[in-house]
Design a protein around this motif. Structure first.
Motif, PDB file in Angstrom:
ATOM      1  N   VAL A  94       0.825  -0.899   0.150  1.00 26.66           N
ATOM      2  CA  VAL A  94       0.068  -0.092  -0.043  1.00 26.66           C
ATOM      3  C   VAL A  94       0.762   1.338   0.113  1.00 26.66           C
ATOM      4  CG1 VAL A  94      -1.595   1.339   1.539  1.00 26.66           C
ATOM      5  CG2 VAL A  94      -2.053  -0.988   0.957  1.00 26.66           C
ATOM      6  N   ALA A  95       1.912   1.183   0.804  1.00 25.43           N
ATOM      7  CA  ALA A  95       2.747   2.578   0.933  1.00 25.43           C
ATOM      8  C   ALA A  95       3.644   2.542  -0.449  1.00 25.43           C
ATOM      9  CB  ALA A  95       3.906   2.145   1.955  1.00 25.43           C
ATOM     10  N   VAL A  96       3.941   1.673  -1.250  1.00 23.57           N
ATOM     11  CA  VAL A  96       4.484   1.763  -2.576  1.00 23.57           C
ATOM     12  C   VAL A  96       3.669   2.289  -3.658  1.00 23.57           C
ATOM     13  CG1 VAL A  96       5.980   0.879  -4.225  1.00 23.57           C
ATOM     14  CG2 VAL A  96       6.672   0.635  -2.048  1.00 23.57           C
ATOM     15  N   PHE A  97       2.282   1.651  -3.730  1.00 23.39           N
ATOM     16  CA  PHE A  97       1.588   1.671  -4.871  1.00 23.39           C
ATOM     17  C   PHE A  97       0.428   2.809  -4.608  1.00 23.39           C
ATOM     18  CE2 PHE A  97       3.468  -2.478  -5.631  1.00 23.39           C
ATOM     19  CZ  PHE A  97       4.154  -2.152  -6.941  1.00 23.39           C
ATOM     20  N   PHE A  98       0.078   3.009  -3.507  1.00 21.99           N
ATOM     21  CA  PHE A  98      -1.074   3.834  -3.448  1.00 21.99           C
ATOM     22  C   PHE A  98      -0.507   5.096  -2.386  1.00 21.99           C
ATOM     23  CE2 PHE A  98      -2.952  -0.300  -3.464  1.00 21.99           C
ATOM     24  CZ  PHE A  98      -3.422  -0.212  -4.596  1.00 21.99           C
ATOM     25  N   THR A  99       0.249   5.115  -1.793  1.00 21.28           N
ATOM     26  CA  THR A  99       0.552   6.322  -1.160  1.00 21.28           C
ATOM     27  C   THR A  99       1.771   7.251  -1.720  1.00 21.28           C
ATOM     28  OG1 THR A  99      -0.310   5.191   1.142  1.00 21.28           O
ATOM     29  CG2 THR A  99       1.095   7.098   1.356  1.00 21.28           C
ATOM     30  N   GLU A 111      11.018   8.802  -0.081  1.00 22.61           N
ATOM     31  CA  GLU A 111      10.010   8.133   0.480  1.00 22.61           C
ATOM     32  C   GLU A 111       9.497   6.952  -0.134  1.00 22.61           C
ATOM     33  OE1 GLU A 111       8.471   7.369   4.216  1.00 22.61           O
ATOM     34  OE2 GLU A 111       9.571   9.036   4.196  1.00 22.61           O
ATOM     35  N   LEU A 112       9.426   7.136  -1.343  1.00 17.97           N
ATOM     36  CA  LEU A 112       9.216   6.265  -2.458  1.00 17.97           C
ATOM     37  C   LEU A 112      10.112   5.243  -2.726  1.00 17.97           C
ATOM     38  CD1 LEU A 112       7.220   4.773  -4.700  1.00 17.97           C
ATOM     39  CD2 LEU A 112       8.450   6.406  -6.317  1.00 17.97           C
ATOM     40  N   PHE A 117      12.579  -0.371  -1.427  1.00 17.34           N
ATOM     41  CA  PHE A 117      13.715  -0.864  -0.913  1.00 17.34           C
ATOM     42  C   PHE A 117      13.160  -1.903   0.249  1.00 17.34           C
ATOM     43  CE2 PHE A 117      16.838  -1.305   2.796  1.00 17.34           C
ATOM     44  CZ  PHE A 117      18.022  -2.088   2.121  1.00 17.34           C
ATOM     45  N   VAL A 118      12.520  -1.209   1.170  1.00 20.08           N
ATOM     46  CA  VAL A 118      11.991  -2.034   2.172  1.00 20.08           C
ATOM     47  C   VAL A 118      10.943  -3.123   1.741  1.00 20.08           C
ATOM     48  CG1 VAL A 118      10.469  -1.943   4.318  1.00 20.08           C
ATOM     49  CG2 VAL A 118      12.019  -0.200   3.867  1.00 20.08           C
ATOM     50  N   LEU A 119      10.050  -2.886   0.743  1.00 22.18           N
ATOM     51  CA  LEU A 119       9.191  -3.905   0.166  1.00 22.18           C
ATOM     52  C   LEU A 119       9.986  -5.037  -0.434  1.00 22.18           C
ATOM     53  CD1 LEU A 119       6.708  -4.937  -0.654  1.00 22.18           C
ATOM     54  CD2 LEU A 119       6.806  -3.526  -2.819  1.00 22.18           C
ATOM     55  N   ILE A 120      11.217  -4.608  -0.960  1.00 20.75           N
ATOM     56  CA  ILE A 120      12.012  -5.634  -1.785  1.00 20.75           C
ATOM     57  C   ILE A 120      12.633  -6.707  -0.582  1.00 20.75           C
ATOM     58  CG2 ILE A 120      14.159  -6.094  -3.079  1.00 20.75           C
ATOM     59  CD1 ILE A 120      13.300  -3.474  -4.876  1.00 20.75           C
ATOM     60  N   MET A 121      13.438  -5.939   0.467  1.00 19.46           N
ATOM     61  CA  MET A 121      13.910  -6.562   1.372  1.00 19.46           C
ATOM     62  C   MET A 121      12.937  -7.784   2.138  1.00 19.46           C
ATOM     63  SD  MET A 121      16.998  -6.229   1.295  1.00 19.46           S
ATOM     64  CE  MET A 121      17.000  -6.397  -0.409  1.00 19.46           C
ATOM     65  N   LEU A 122      11.722  -7.222   2.383  1.00 21.68           N
ATOM     66  CA  LEU A 122      10.908  -7.854   2.865  1.00 21.68           C
ATOM     67  C   LEU A 122      10.398  -9.113   2.127  1.00 21.68           C
ATOM     68  CD1 LEU A 122       8.338  -5.131   4.676  1.00 21.68           C
ATOM     69  CD2 LEU A 122       9.983  -6.848   5.863  1.00 21.68           C
TER      70      LEU A 122
END
Length: 147
Positions: A94-99, A111-112, A117-122
C-alpha cells in the motif's frame, strides 16, 4: 516435503552472512518508523485517509504502528523473521503503490525509494528467513533433539 518446506529449506541453505546485517538494518528501520508513527499519529491518519479508507482509519493506524514496532523488533532479532516479513508486506505494498507513488516517480521522492527498498527486502526475507546470526538459529542450535 511440501512446497513451503522446500522454500524454507532452500532459504536456510542459501543465506549469505552479509544479509544478517541488512536484516538488522531493516528491523531497526521498521522499528524506528513505527516509533515515528506512534509519535505523530495524525500524519499516519492523514496518509490513510488519502486512500479513502475512512471507516477503518483508526484500525489501520494502529495496525501499521503495531506491525512496524513488533515486526521491526522481530526482524531485528531474527525471531520468526518470515512471519514478521509477511505481516509487513501488505503495509509496504500500500505504501509503494497507493501512498508514495501519488507523489511522483522521481529521484526527489525519497519516501518512495525507501518504501521500494523495504518492500524488496521484506520479500527477500520472507523467502530466505533470518540467517545464522539470529534468535531462530540460537534456539535451533540449543534445543535438544528428540528421538
Amino acid at each position: 516435503m511440501t512446497t513451503l518446506e522446500q522454500i524454507e529449506r532452500w532459504g536456510d541453505t542459501h543465506h549469505p552472512a552479509w544479509l544478517d546485517i541488512v536484516r538488522i538494518f531493516l528491523g531497526v528501520l521498521l522499528f524506528m518508523k513505527g516509533v515515528s508513527f506512534i509519535g505523530d499519529t495524525t500524519y499516519l491518519a492523514t496518509l490513510i485517509q488519502g486512500l479513502h479508507f475512512n471507516a477503518w482509519t483508526v484500525v489501520a493506524v494502529h495496525y501499521v504502528a503495531f506491525a512496524h514496532l513488533v515486526g521491526g523488533l522481530m526482524i531485528l532479532l531474527g525471531c520468526l523473521t518470515r512471519t514478521a516479513s509477511i505481516a509487513q508486506l501488505p503495509i509496504m505494498i500500500v505504501a509503494v503503490f497507493f501512498t508514495n507513488l501519488r507523489n511522483g516517480f522521481s529521484y526527489l521522492n525519497s519516501e518512495l525509494w525507501l518504501s521500494v527498498f523495504v518492500l524488496i527486502m521484506l520479500m527477500v526475507f520472507s523467502v530466505i528467513g533470518s540467517g545464522g546470526f539470529s534468535f531462530d538459529e540460537f534456539v535451533k542450535r540449543n534445543t535438544p533433539k528428540r528421538n
